[in-house]
Design a protein around this motif. Sequence first.
Motif, PDB file in Angstrom:
ATOM      1  N   LEU A 216       0.827  -1.208   0.000  1.00  0.00           N
ATOM      2  CA  LEU A 216       0.000   0.000   0.000  1.00  0.00           C
ATOM      3  C   LEU A 216       0.860   1.257   0.000  1.00  0.00           C
ATOM      4  CD1 LEU A 216      -3.045  -0.542   2.404  1.00  0.00           C
ATOM      5  CD2 LEU A 216      -3.114   0.256   0.035  1.00  0.00           C
ATOM      6  N   MET A 217       1.956   1.215   0.757  1.00  0.00           N
ATOM      7  CA  MET A 217       2.853   2.365   0.816  1.00  0.00           C
ATOM      8  C   MET A 217       3.369   2.710  -0.588  1.00  0.00           C
ATOM      9  SD  MET A 217       6.468   2.763   2.879  1.00  0.00           S
ATOM     10  CE  MET A 217       7.271   1.541   1.848  1.00  0.00           C
ATOM     11  N   ASP A 218       3.831   1.704  -1.309  1.00  0.00           N
ATOM     12  CA  ASP A 218       4.329   1.950  -2.665  1.00  0.00           C
ATOM     13  C   ASP A 218       3.216   2.463  -3.574  1.00  0.00           C
ATOM     14  OD1 ASP A 218       6.852   1.153  -1.917  1.00  0.00           O
ATOM     15  OD2 ASP A 218       6.667  -0.888  -2.717  1.00  0.00           O
ATOM     16  N   LYS A 219       2.055   1.851  -3.433  1.00  0.00           N
ATOM     17  CA  LYS A 219       0.915   2.200  -4.283  1.00  0.00           C
ATOM     18  C   LYS A 219       0.430   3.631  -4.021  1.00  0.00           C
ATOM     19  CE  LYS A 219      -3.850   0.588  -5.000  1.00  0.00           C
ATOM     20  NZ  LYS A 219      -4.839  -0.425  -4.520  1.00  0.00           N
ATOM     21  N   ILE A 273       1.130 -10.824  -2.386  1.00  0.00           N
ATOM     22  CA  ILE A 273       1.424  -9.786  -1.386  1.00  0.00           C
ATOM     23  C   ILE A 273       2.757 -10.091  -0.691  1.00  0.00           C
ATOM     24  CG2 ILE A 273       0.688  -8.843   0.869  1.00  0.00           C
ATOM     25  CD1 ILE A 273      -0.941  -7.713  -1.349  1.00  0.00           C
ATOM     26  N   PHE A 274       3.134 -11.381  -0.612  1.00  0.00           N
ATOM     27  CA  PHE A 274       4.345 -11.782   0.090  1.00  0.00           C
ATOM     28  C   PHE A 274       5.607 -11.625  -0.772  1.00  0.00           C
ATOM     29  CE2 PHE A 274       0.968 -13.874   2.426  1.00  0.00           C
ATOM     30  CZ  PHE A 274       1.359 -13.706   3.748  1.00  0.00           C
ATOM     31  N   ALA A 275       5.447 -11.153  -2.009  1.00  0.00           N
ATOM     32  CA  ALA A 275       6.613 -10.899  -2.862  1.00  0.00           C
ATOM     33  C   ALA A 275       7.442  -9.780  -2.218  1.00  0.00           C
ATOM     34  CB  ALA A 275       6.168 -10.494  -4.260  1.00  0.00           C
ATOM     35  N   ILE A 276       8.743  -9.954  -2.182  1.00  0.00           N
ATOM     36  CA  ILE A 276       9.623  -9.003  -1.508  1.00  0.00           C
ATOM     37  C   ILE A 276       9.862  -7.784  -2.404  1.00  0.00           C
ATOM     38  CG2 ILE A 276      11.819  -8.704  -0.299  1.00  0.00           C
ATOM     39  CD1 ILE A 276       9.945 -10.891   0.847  1.00  0.00           C
ATOM     40  N   PRO A 277       9.549  -6.581  -1.928  1.00  0.00           N
ATOM     41  CA  PRO A 277       9.778  -5.367  -2.733  1.00  0.00           C
ATOM     42  C   PRO A 277      11.262  -5.203  -3.074  1.00  0.00           C
ATOM     43  CG  PRO A 277       8.407  -4.866  -0.807  1.00  0.00           C
ATOM     44  CD  PRO A 277       8.926  -6.265  -0.632  1.00  0.00           C
ATOM     45  N   ASP A 352      -9.333  12.085   3.571  1.00  0.00           N
ATOM     46  CA  ASP A 352      -8.002  12.439   3.089  1.00  0.00           C
ATOM     47  C   ASP A 352      -7.192  11.178   2.775  1.00  0.00           C
ATOM     48  OD1 ASP A 352      -7.647  11.507   5.629  1.00  0.00           O
ATOM     49  OD2 ASP A 352      -6.436  13.185   6.353  1.00  0.00           O
ATOM     50  N   LYS A 353      -5.902  11.359   2.546  1.00  0.00           N
ATOM     51  CA  LYS A 353      -5.033  10.239   2.167  1.00  0.00           C
ATOM     52  C   LYS A 353      -4.952   9.199   3.281  1.00  0.00           C
ATOM     53  CE  LYS A 353      -0.712   9.654  -0.393  1.00  0.00           C
ATOM     54  NZ  LYS A 353       0.518  10.335  -0.868  1.00  0.00           N
ATOM     55  N   ALA A 354      -4.953   9.664   4.534  1.00  0.00           N
ATOM     56  CA  ALA A 354      -4.900   8.737   5.671  1.00  0.00           C
ATOM     57  C   ALA A 354      -6.165   7.892   5.728  1.00  0.00           C
ATOM     58  CB  ALA A 354      -4.735   9.514   6.973  1.00  0.00           C
ATOM     59  N   GLY A 355      -7.316   8.523   5.510  1.00  0.00           N
ATOM     60  CA  GLY A 355      -8.584   7.793   5.520  1.00  0.00           C
ATOM     61  C   GLY A 355      -8.615   6.729   4.449  1.00  0.00           C
ATOM     62  N   GLU A 356      -8.102   7.058   3.262  1.00  0.00           N
ATOM     63  CA  GLU A 356      -8.063   6.081   2.164  1.00  0.00           C
ATOM     64  C   GLU A 356      -7.113   4.931   2.511  1.00  0.00           C
ATOM     65  OE1 GLU A 356      -8.966   4.135  -1.258  1.00  0.00           O
ATOM     66  OE2 GLU A 356      -9.997   5.837  -0.323  1.00  0.00           O
ATOM     67  N   TYR A 358      -6.430   3.800   5.526  1.00  0.00           N
ATOM     68  CA  TYR A 358      -7.076   2.950   6.535  1.00  0.00           C
ATOM     69  C   TYR A 358      -8.136   2.043   5.914  1.00  0.00           C
ATOM     70  CZ  TYR A 358      -4.799   5.420  10.382  1.00  0.00           C
ATOM     71  OH  TYR A 358      -3.875   5.925  11.249  1.00  0.00           O
ATOM     72  N   LYS A 359      -8.882   2.579   4.957  1.00  0.00           N
ATOM     73  CA  LYS A 359      -9.889   1.746   4.284  1.00  0.00           C
ATOM     74  C   LYS A 359      -9.213   0.588   3.560  1.00  0.00           C
ATOM     75  CE  LYS A 359     -13.230   5.474   3.319  1.00  0.00           C
ATOM     76  NZ  LYS A 359     -12.389   6.668   3.584  1.00  0.00           N
ATOM     77  N   GLN A 360      -8.227   0.901   2.739  1.00  0.00           N
ATOM     78  CA  GLN A 360      -7.565  -0.137   1.937  1.00  0.00           C
ATOM     79  C   GLN A 360      -6.854  -1.158   2.828  1.00  0.00           C
ATOM     80  OE1 GLN A 360      -7.798  -0.442  -1.396  1.00  0.00           O
ATOM     81  NE2 GLN A 360      -9.115   1.367  -1.508  1.00  0.00           N
ATOM     82  N   PHE A 361      -6.214  -0.667   3.871  1.00  0.00           N
ATOM     83  CA  PHE A 361      -5.496  -1.561   4.781  1.00  0.00           C
ATOM     84  C   PHE A 361      -6.452  -2.540   5.446  1.00  0.00           C
ATOM     85  CE2 PHE A 361      -4.380  -2.011   9.385  1.00  0.00           C
ATOM     86  CZ  PHE A 361      -3.467  -3.030   9.221  1.00  0.00           C
TER      87      PHE A 361
END
Length: 792
Positions: A216-219, A273-277, A352-356, A358-361
Motif C-alpha cells: 500500500l505504501m508503494d501504491k 502480497i508476500f513478494a519481496i519489494p 483524506d489520504k490517511a482515511g483512504e 485505513y480503508k484499503q489496509f
Amino acid sequence: MKRTIKKVAVLGSGVMGSRIACHFAGIGLQTLLLDMVPKGFEESTKPAERNKLVNDALTAAIKSNPSPVYTKDVIKKITTGNFTDNMKDIATCDWVIEVVVERLDIKQLIFEQVEKFRKPGTLITSNTSGIPISMMAERRSDDFKKHFCGTHFFNPPRYLRLLEIIPTKYTDPSVVDFLMNYGDLYLGKTTVLCKDTPAFIANRIGVFGMMSIMNLMDKMKLNVDEIDALTGPIIGRPKSATFRTGDVVGLDTLVKVAKGVAENCPDDEAKEIFAIPTWLNKMIENNWLGDKTGQGFFKKSKGAGGEKEILTLNLQTMEYAPRVKPKFGSVDAAKPIDDLKTRLKMLCSGSDKAGEFYKQFHYSLFSYISHRIPEISDELYRVDDAMMAGFGWEIGAFESWDVLGVAKTVDAMKAAGYKVAAWVDEMIASGAASFYKVENNKRVCYDPASKSYKVIPGGDAFIVMKNFENQTVWKNAACRTYHLGDDVLGLEWNTKMGSIGGEVLEAIQKSIALAEDKYKGLVIANDAAQFSAGANVGMIFMLAIEQEYDELDMAIRMFQNTMMRARYSSIPVVVAPHGLTLGGACELSLHSDKVCAAAETYIGLVELGVGLIPGGGGTKEFVLRAADEMHEDEPETITLKNRFLSIATAKVATSAKEGFEMGVFRKGLDEVVMNQGRRIAEAKKSVIEIFDSGYVAPAQRSDVKVLGRSALGALLAGINGMRTAGYATEHDSVVAKKLAYVMCGGDLSEPTLVTEQYLLDLEREAFLSLCGEKKTLERIQSVLKGGKPVRN
C-alpha cells in the motif's frame, strides 16, 4: 495421568533459548540450559571452557533490557551445561524444549540425542517458527511422537503473552490439553491452539499485515515515517508500528517468513502480497537488517551539536535523512478521542489520504483473515487472541471488523475489489450482524462450522468487566460499578492513564457503600492497558497555581479518607492491578484487604519525582509497616531507612514479585497472578473467600511506633550526604527532608506510639506545603507537558 512439571530442560541458549529458560526459572522451576561446546574447546576438560557459550549467553540475557527475569535471584534456579557432557541430565526433566537453529537436520540430530536419554512420558516440544512440526516428528519412536508438539514462544518470552501450541497427528490430546492449561495458568500466556501450517497463526497474519502495508505504501506513495505514524497507537497497535517493528524483529527474519509463506502456501489467494519489494531486497543485500546490524529503516546518529537523533531511510534514494513528523487532518482530528473503537471508526471514515489508507489496509486484512478460516484455525477468536498477545494489538482483526460494521464493510470491500470468504456472506445472510457479542455476561463468537454462536472457553476464569455492562449498579462520567455475580461488585474507571481524581474517589466511596449494603465485597480493577499512573496531577497543579489551598486541603483529605475507607470498610476490598500502578494507585493497593497483582505490575510511590511526598496515606502506611517490621536483632532505624529510601528514590518494582521485596505487597496475603487475564477472576474468588471466612473490619491503629529525633537525625545526615555527592538536587533534598520529618513522626524527643490519623495529618501538611514550592510546580508542569519531570 496426573502430570507435574518440576524441572525443565532448554536445548539452545541463543536469544530465545536463554530467555525461555529465564522465564521458566522465574516461575520457580529448576531449569537446565544446554548448548554446544564452543569451537576450540572440544578437548578441554575445564567446565568453564566447555560451557563458555551457554554461560556467556545466559549472562548477556540477565543483563539485557528489558530484563527477562522477575527478580535477580532467579539465576540460582538455572543450571548450565553442554550437549556433549550434560544431555544425559535431561533424564531428570519433565519437559524438554528444543530452541536450536532453524535447520531441520540439526533439530533431528538433537532429537536423536534426546531420545537416548529422556524418560518415557517426558514432554518434548520445539520452539520452531518456520519448520513444520510434523517433519520433526518423523523417525522418532511412538512414545516420542505421542509426547511431542510445537510450543512457539514470542520474543521476549517474559513480556509477549502469546504461546502457540501446535500438535501433530501423533500428539496425545491429553498432552495438548496439559500444555494449553499449563501455559495459561503457570506461564501466564495466552495459549492459542494452532494447526501445523506455515508460520502458524500470528506470524502468518502479522507478516501478511506488514507486507500488505508495504504494498500500500508503494501504491499510495507514502513514506516510512508516514506509515509508522498511521499504524501505531492511533489504531491500537504498539509504538513500534510497522517499520520500527521490522527493525526490532530483524528484516532477514521478516523476509524469511514472507518467502516461506509464498513458497509453502501455493493456494494462498494473496500470495503475491508476500513478494519481496525491490527496496527491501536491496536492504538485505546491504546488510541493513535493523537493530542487529545498527541500521534498517531507521539509524541512530549524532547531530551537529553531538545530540542523538534518529534518521529515517528514504526508500527511493536509499539514503538516510532526519525524521519528519507527518501531518494528516483526519489523524489530528481523531487523536483527542480516547476510546479506540470510536477513534477507529472516525479514522476509517476520513476523506483524506490517511482515511483512504485505513480503508484499503482494513479491507485487505479482513479479506485475508476471512480466507484463513478454517485453514489455520477452526475458531476465529484464536486469530484475534494470537494477534493481541503476539503482536500487541489492542483489539483483534475480527473485532476491528465488528467495530466498523461487518455487513457495511463487506459491501464496501466488494465495491473496492476485495473478496471475502463464502462463510462471511453466509453469516450475514443468516442475520448474524457481528463476529462477537455478549450473552448472559459471557462473550460468544460466531462459529462458521456450526453456523451458530459459541461461548469462548475460559470465560469464568477470564472476567472482562465490560461484559457486565447490562449489570451496571452505579456509574458516573468516568466510572462504572458492576455486579460480577455471586454477590461481588466490580469497579473500573476509564480516565486517561487511569488517573485518580474526584470522580474516581467518589466511585470508590460509593462502591464500598453499595457493597456494605447488600454484597459480599468489592473488586477494583480494569481492562485498560495500564491500571493507573496515579493521582490526577493536573488537578493538583491547577489548584496549587491558583493558590486554592483550602480546596487542595479538601482534595487531599478526600483522597486520604477514601484510602482509609477501603482499609476499614465492613466488607473485603480486593485490588487487581496490572501494568503501571503508581502513586495513588499504589496507595490504594496498600490499603486494600488483598492484592491480586498481575506478574507484570510496575508499582511504587513515585511522588518525589514531581516534588511531592505520597499524600494519600502512602507515607503513613510505609511508616506503619516499618514499625511492624522492627525487631530487636537490628537497629530500629534500619527498617525505617529502607522504607524511606523506597519513597525518596521513587523506586518502582519491575515486577509484582519485586513488589514483595520492596514491601509494597505482603507475603502470605497478597498474591501474584501469572496470567493477567485471570487476575479479576482471582480477585473475585478472594473476595468470596475472605467474606465467607467470617470477615471482620479491622480497627484503626493507635499503636504505630515512630522514632522521632533518634531517626530523624540519621535520615537528615543521609540526605545531606546525597546532596553533597551530587546524587540529589537542592529541591530533592528539600522534599526528602519533609518526607523524613513525616516518617519519623515529627520532631519528637523520644520514640512514641501514635495513631494513623496523626501520621495522615503530618503527611497532608507536608504535601500542602510542597504544593507551594515553585520548583515542585515546575516539575508537575513538565510532567503535564512532556510526560517527564524536570530535574531542578
